[in-house]
Scaffold this active site. Structure first.
Site, PDB file in Angstrom:
ATOM      1  N   ILE A 164      94.960 -68.529 -16.042  1.00 49.26           N
ATOM      2  CA  ILE A 164      96.219 -69.146 -16.462  1.00 49.26           C
ATOM      3  C   ILE A 164      97.282 -68.531 -15.572  1.00 49.26           C
ATOM      4  CG2 ILE A 164      97.961 -69.323 -18.267  1.00 49.26           C
ATOM      5  CD1 ILE A 164      95.774 -69.543 -20.298  1.00 49.26           C
ATOM      6  N   PRO A 165      97.845 -69.311 -14.638  1.00 44.58           N
ATOM      7  CA  PRO A 165      98.631 -68.754 -13.528  1.00 44.58           C
ATOM      8  C   PRO A 165     100.060 -68.366 -13.892  1.00 44.58           C
ATOM      9  CG  PRO A 165      98.581 -71.134 -13.356  1.00 44.58           C
ATOM     10  CD  PRO A 165      97.710 -70.783 -14.535  1.00 44.58           C
ATOM     11  N   CYS A 166     100.217 -67.324 -14.685  1.00 42.46           N
ATOM     12  CA  CYS A 166     101.566 -66.884 -15.043  1.00 42.46           C
ATOM     13  C   CYS A 166     102.312 -66.327 -13.837  1.00 42.46           C
ATOM     14  CB  CYS A 166     101.523 -65.876 -16.181  1.00 42.46           C
ATOM     15  SG  CYS A 166     100.448 -64.455 -15.886  1.00 42.46           S
ATOM     16  N   HIS A 167     101.610 -66.074 -12.729  1.00 45.32           N
ATOM     17  CA  HIS A 167     102.308 -65.618 -11.518  1.00 45.32           C
ATOM     18  C   HIS A 167     103.160 -66.731 -10.919  1.00 45.32           C
ATOM     19  CE1 HIS A 167      98.536 -67.414  -9.989  1.00 45.32           C
ATOM     20  NE2 HIS A 167      99.210 -67.695  -8.891  1.00 45.32           N
TER      21      HIS A 167
END
Length: 262
Positions: A164-167
Protein backbone atom coordinates in the site's frame (compact mmCIF):
# COMPACT_ATOMS: atom_id res chain seq x y z
CA UNK A 1 19.74 -17.26 19.66
CA UNK A 2 16.96 -17.15 17.08
CA UNK A 3 13.58 -15.79 18.14
CA UNK A 4 12.06 -19.05 17.00
CA UNK A 5 13.98 -21.31 19.39
CA UNK A 6 13.29 -23.76 20.89
CA UNK A 7 11.42 -25.32 17.97
CA UNK A 8 10.19 -28.70 16.90
CA UNK A 9 10.99 -30.16 13.45
CA UNK A 10 8.12 -28.13 11.92
CA UNK A 11 9.66 -24.88 13.13
CA UNK A 12 7.06 -24.27 15.85
CA UNK A 13 8.06 -22.06 18.74
CA UNK A 14 7.30 -24.06 21.87
CA UNK A 15 7.62 -20.94 24.02
CA UNK A 16 4.67 -19.30 22.29
CA UNK A 17 1.51 -19.78 24.42
CA UNK A 18 -0.76 -20.38 21.42
CA UNK A 19 1.58 -22.95 19.89
CA UNK A 20 2.06 -24.60 23.25
CA UNK A 21 -1.71 -24.79 23.62
CA UNK A 22 -2.10 -26.50 20.27
CA UNK A 23 0.63 -28.96 21.20
CA UNK A 24 -1.23 -29.84 24.40
CA UNK A 25 -4.43 -30.87 22.60
CA UNK A 26 -5.45 -34.41 23.43
CA UNK A 27 -6.44 -35.05 19.81
CA UNK A 28 -4.88 -33.90 16.57
CA UNK A 29 -5.85 -30.37 15.61
CA UNK A 30 -8.16 -29.98 12.58
CA UNK A 31 -6.39 -29.61 9.27
CA UNK A 32 -5.39 -26.01 8.60
CA UNK A 33 -5.91 -24.86 12.18
CA UNK A 34 -2.28 -23.85 12.64
CA UNK A 35 -2.35 -21.60 9.59
CA UNK A 36 -5.52 -19.94 10.88
CA UNK A 37 -3.81 -19.23 14.20
CA UNK A 38 -0.23 -18.48 13.15
CA UNK A 39 1.31 -16.37 10.41
CA UNK A 40 4.33 -17.21 8.25
CA UNK A 41 7.28 -14.93 7.54
CA UNK A 42 9.52 -14.67 4.51
CA UNK A 43 12.37 -12.39 3.53
CA UNK A 44 12.17 -10.72 0.11
CA UNK A 45 14.48 -8.38 -1.77
CA UNK A 46 12.69 -5.11 -2.54
CA UNK A 47 13.55 -1.76 -4.11
CA UNK A 48 14.85 -0.43 -0.80
CA UNK A 49 16.64 -3.63 0.25
CA UNK A 50 15.61 -6.75 2.09
CA UNK A 51 12.21 -6.74 3.75
CA UNK A 52 10.52 -9.17 6.09
CA UNK A 53 6.92 -10.02 5.25
CA UNK A 54 4.35 -11.79 7.46
CA UNK A 55 1.52 -13.64 5.74
CA UNK A 56 -1.65 -15.15 7.19
CA UNK A 57 -4.12 -17.45 5.50
CA UNK A 58 -5.91 -14.25 4.39
CA UNK A 59 -2.94 -12.49 2.81
CA UNK A 60 0.02 -10.23 3.63
CA UNK A 61 -0.46 -8.69 7.07
CA UNK A 62 2.83 -7.00 7.92
CA UNK A 63 5.95 -5.73 6.17
CA UNK A 64 9.05 -4.10 7.62
CA UNK A 65 12.65 -3.35 6.68
CA UNK A 66 15.68 -2.37 8.73
CA UNK A 67 15.16 -5.24 11.19
CA UNK A 68 16.70 -8.65 11.67
CA UNK A 69 14.63 -11.80 11.96
CA UNK A 70 14.37 -11.67 15.73
CA UNK A 71 13.28 -8.03 15.84
CA UNK A 72 10.72 -8.57 13.07
CA UNK A 73 9.18 -11.55 14.86
CA UNK A 74 9.02 -9.57 18.10
CA UNK A 75 7.45 -6.52 16.46
CA UNK A 76 4.86 -8.68 14.69
CA UNK A 77 3.89 -10.46 17.90
CA UNK A 78 3.75 -7.19 19.78
CA UNK A 79 1.34 -5.71 17.24
CA UNK A 80 -0.80 -8.72 16.34
CA UNK A 81 -0.45 -11.06 19.32
CA UNK A 82 -0.12 -14.24 17.29
CA UNK A 83 2.68 -16.70 16.50
CA UNK A 84 4.96 -16.16 13.52
CA UNK A 85 6.64 -19.14 11.87
CA UNK A 86 9.09 -19.54 8.96
CA UNK A 87 7.32 -19.47 5.62
CA UNK A 88 9.83 -20.86 3.15
CA UNK A 89 10.00 -19.49 -0.39
CA UNK A 90 8.24 -16.14 -1.04
CA UNK A 91 5.30 -16.35 -3.48
CA UNK A 92 6.26 -15.16 -7.01
CA UNK A 93 3.47 -12.53 -6.99
CA UNK A 94 4.90 -11.01 -3.82
CA UNK A 95 8.38 -10.84 -5.32
CA UNK A 96 7.04 -9.11 -8.43
CA UNK A 97 4.99 -6.64 -6.40
CA UNK A 98 7.96 -5.57 -4.31
CA UNK A 99 10.20 -5.27 -7.37
CA UNK A 100 7.76 -3.27 -9.48
CA UNK A 101 5.66 -1.33 -6.96
CA UNK A 102 2.52 -2.82 -8.50
CA UNK A 103 0.86 -5.25 -6.03
CA UNK A 104 -1.24 -7.07 -8.63
CA UNK A 105 -2.19 -10.54 -7.45
CA UNK A 106 -1.16 -10.01 -3.81
CA UNK A 107 -3.89 -10.39 -1.21
CA UNK A 108 -3.72 -8.18 1.87
CA UNK A 109 -4.93 -9.05 5.34
CA UNK A 110 -6.04 -5.76 6.92
CA UNK A 111 -8.04 -7.30 9.74
CA UNK A 112 -7.57 -5.50 13.00
CA UNK A 113 -7.51 -2.03 11.49
CA UNK A 114 -10.17 0.46 12.50
CA UNK A 115 -12.62 1.33 9.70
CA UNK A 116 -11.10 4.80 9.35
CA UNK A 117 -7.58 3.39 9.03
CA UNK A 118 -8.66 0.84 6.46
CA UNK A 119 -10.46 3.47 4.39
CA UNK A 120 -7.33 5.65 4.40
CA UNK A 121 -5.10 2.78 3.29
CA UNK A 122 -7.46 1.64 0.56
CA UNK A 123 -7.57 5.19 -0.82
CA UNK A 124 -3.76 5.33 -0.79
CA UNK A 125 -3.66 1.99 -2.63
CA UNK A 126 -5.37 3.65 -5.60
CA UNK A 127 -2.56 6.16 -6.19
CA UNK A 128 -0.78 5.16 -9.42
CA UNK A 129 2.93 4.47 -9.55
CA UNK A 130 4.90 7.65 -10.17
CA UNK A 131 2.19 10.02 -8.94
CA UNK A 132 1.68 11.96 -5.72
CA UNK A 133 -1.40 12.96 -3.77
CA UNK A 134 -1.70 15.23 -0.71
CA UNK A 135 -3.09 14.08 2.63
CA UNK A 136 -6.09 16.34 1.98
CA UNK A 137 -6.93 14.33 -1.15
CA UNK A 138 -7.16 11.15 0.94
CA UNK A 139 -9.26 12.91 3.58
CA UNK A 140 -11.74 14.21 1.02
CA UNK A 141 -11.89 10.94 -0.87
CA UNK A 142 -12.95 9.00 2.23
CA UNK A 143 -15.54 11.63 3.14
CA UNK A 144 -13.58 13.13 6.07
CA UNK A 145 -12.21 16.40 4.65
CA UNK A 146 -11.28 17.80 8.07
CA UNK A 147 -9.37 14.69 9.16
CA UNK A 148 -6.10 15.51 7.39
CA UNK A 149 -3.97 15.03 10.50
CA UNK A 150 -5.68 11.73 11.30
CA UNK A 151 -4.99 10.59 7.73
CA UNK A 152 -1.28 11.17 8.32
CA UNK A 153 -1.42 9.16 11.54
CA UNK A 154 -3.18 6.27 9.81
CA UNK A 155 -0.59 6.23 7.03
CA UNK A 156 2.17 6.21 9.64
CA UNK A 157 0.68 2.99 11.03
CA UNK A 158 0.46 1.32 7.61
CA UNK A 159 1.21 -2.38 8.28
CA UNK A 160 2.11 -3.11 4.65
CA UNK A 161 4.17 -0.23 3.20
CA UNK A 162 5.31 -0.73 -0.42
CA UNK A 163 2.24 -2.88 -1.08
CA UNK A 164 0.00 0.00 0.00
CA UNK A 165 2.06 2.92 -1.34
CA UNK A 166 1.86 5.50 1.43
CA UNK A 167 5.16 6.88 0.11
CA UNK A 168 3.08 8.48 -2.68
CA UNK A 169 1.22 10.71 -0.19
CA UNK A 170 2.75 14.12 0.56
CA UNK A 171 1.93 17.21 2.54
CA UNK A 172 -0.66 19.61 1.19
CA UNK A 173 1.99 22.32 0.86
CA UNK A 174 3.86 20.12 -1.62
CA UNK A 175 6.64 19.10 0.76
CA UNK A 176 7.46 15.41 0.75
CA UNK A 177 6.52 14.73 4.39
CA UNK A 178 7.38 11.81 6.64
CA UNK A 179 7.49 8.10 5.92
CA UNK A 180 7.42 4.94 8.02
CA UNK A 181 10.84 3.89 6.67
CA UNK A 182 12.30 7.41 6.78
CA UNK A 183 12.44 10.34 4.37
CA UNK A 184 15.53 9.09 2.43
CA UNK A 185 13.73 5.81 1.65
CA UNK A 186 10.66 7.77 0.53
CA UNK A 187 12.73 9.94 -1.79
CA UNK A 188 14.51 6.89 -3.19
CA UNK A 189 11.25 5.10 -3.92
CA UNK A 190 9.74 8.11 -5.64
CA UNK A 191 12.81 8.73 -7.78
CA UNK A 192 12.76 5.08 -8.80
CA UNK A 193 9.18 5.68 -9.96
CA UNK A 194 10.42 8.62 -12.07
CA UNK A 195 8.86 11.31 -9.89
CA UNK A 196 10.72 14.56 -10.56
CA UNK A 197 11.21 15.61 -6.96
CA UNK A 198 13.26 18.65 -7.97
CA UNK A 199 10.33 19.98 -9.98
CA UNK A 200 7.87 19.06 -7.22
CA UNK A 201 9.98 21.04 -4.75
CA UNK A 202 10.26 24.03 -7.07
CA UNK A 203 6.50 24.17 -7.60
CA UNK A 204 5.88 23.81 -3.88
CA UNK A 205 8.19 26.75 -3.19
CA UNK A 206 6.12 28.81 -5.62
CA UNK A 207 2.90 27.55 -3.94
CA UNK A 208 1.78 25.92 -7.19
CA UNK A 209 -0.21 22.80 -6.32
CA UNK A 210 -2.28 22.32 -9.48
CA UNK A 211 -1.41 22.64 -13.16
CA UNK A 212 -3.68 23.04 -16.16
CA UNK A 213 -3.58 22.93 -19.93
CA UNK A 214 -5.29 25.73 -21.84
CA UNK A 215 -5.78 23.38 -24.79
CA UNK A 216 -7.85 20.84 -22.86
CA UNK A 217 -9.20 23.06 -20.08
CA UNK A 218 -8.26 20.36 -17.54
CA UNK A 219 -6.46 20.91 -14.23
CA UNK A 220 -4.42 18.18 -12.52
CA UNK A 221 -2.00 17.48 -9.73
CA UNK A 222 1.51 18.20 -11.05
CA UNK A 223 2.58 14.53 -11.13
CA UNK A 224 -0.55 13.28 -12.90
CA UNK A 225 0.19 11.39 -16.11
CA UNK A 226 -1.91 13.94 -18.01
CA UNK A 227 -0.13 16.92 -16.46
CA UNK A 228 3.23 15.60 -17.59
CA UNK A 229 2.07 15.84 -21.21
CA UNK A 230 1.34 19.57 -21.06
CA UNK A 231 3.76 21.57 -23.22
CA UNK A 232 5.32 24.70 -21.71
CA UNK A 233 3.39 27.03 -24.03
CA UNK A 234 0.05 25.73 -22.71
CA UNK A 235 1.00 25.13 -19.06
CA UNK A 236 -0.61 27.17 -16.27
CA UNK A 237 -0.07 26.82 -12.53
CA UNK A 238 -2.60 27.39 -9.76
CA UNK A 239 -2.43 27.58 -6.01
CA UNK A 240 -5.90 26.13 -5.40
CA UNK A 241 -8.44 24.11 -7.30
CA UNK A 242 -10.96 26.89 -6.78
CA UNK A 243 -8.61 29.32 -8.52
CA UNK A 244 -8.32 26.96 -11.50
CA UNK A 245 -12.06 26.41 -11.66
CA UNK A 246 -12.73 30.15 -11.59
CA UNK A 247 -10.43 30.43 -14.61
CA UNK A 248 -12.60 27.92 -16.47
CA UNK A 249 -10.71 24.69 -15.85
CA UNK A 250 -12.37 21.41 -14.87
CA UNK A 251 -10.80 18.72 -12.63
CA UNK A 252 -8.95 15.84 -14.25
CA UNK A 253 -10.84 12.54 -14.24
CA UNK A 254 -7.65 10.57 -13.67
CA UNK A 255 -6.06 12.25 -10.64
CA UNK A 256 -9.34 13.77 -9.38
CA UNK A 257 -7.95 16.87 -7.62
CA UNK A 258 -10.87 17.44 -5.30
CA UNK A 259 -9.12 18.97 -2.27
CA UNK A 260 -8.24 22.67 -2.27
CA UNK A 261 -4.92 23.77 -0.84
CA UNK A 262 -4.82 26.87 1.34
Amino acid sequence: MSALEPTDPQGLDRNDPLVAGLSALAADAPAGLLDRVAARWVRVDAAIGGVYVAMTDQGVAYLRTGQDEEDFVASFRGRFGRPLLPGGTPPPALRRALETGRPTGVRLDLRGLRPFEESVLRAAADIPRGELRPYAWIAERIGRPKAVRAVGTALGHNPVPLLIPCHRVVRSDGQIGQYVFGVPAKERLLRMEDVNLDEVGTLAAKKIHFVGSDTTGIVCFPTCRDARRITPAHWHGFRTLAQAESAGYRPCLHCRPGAAVS
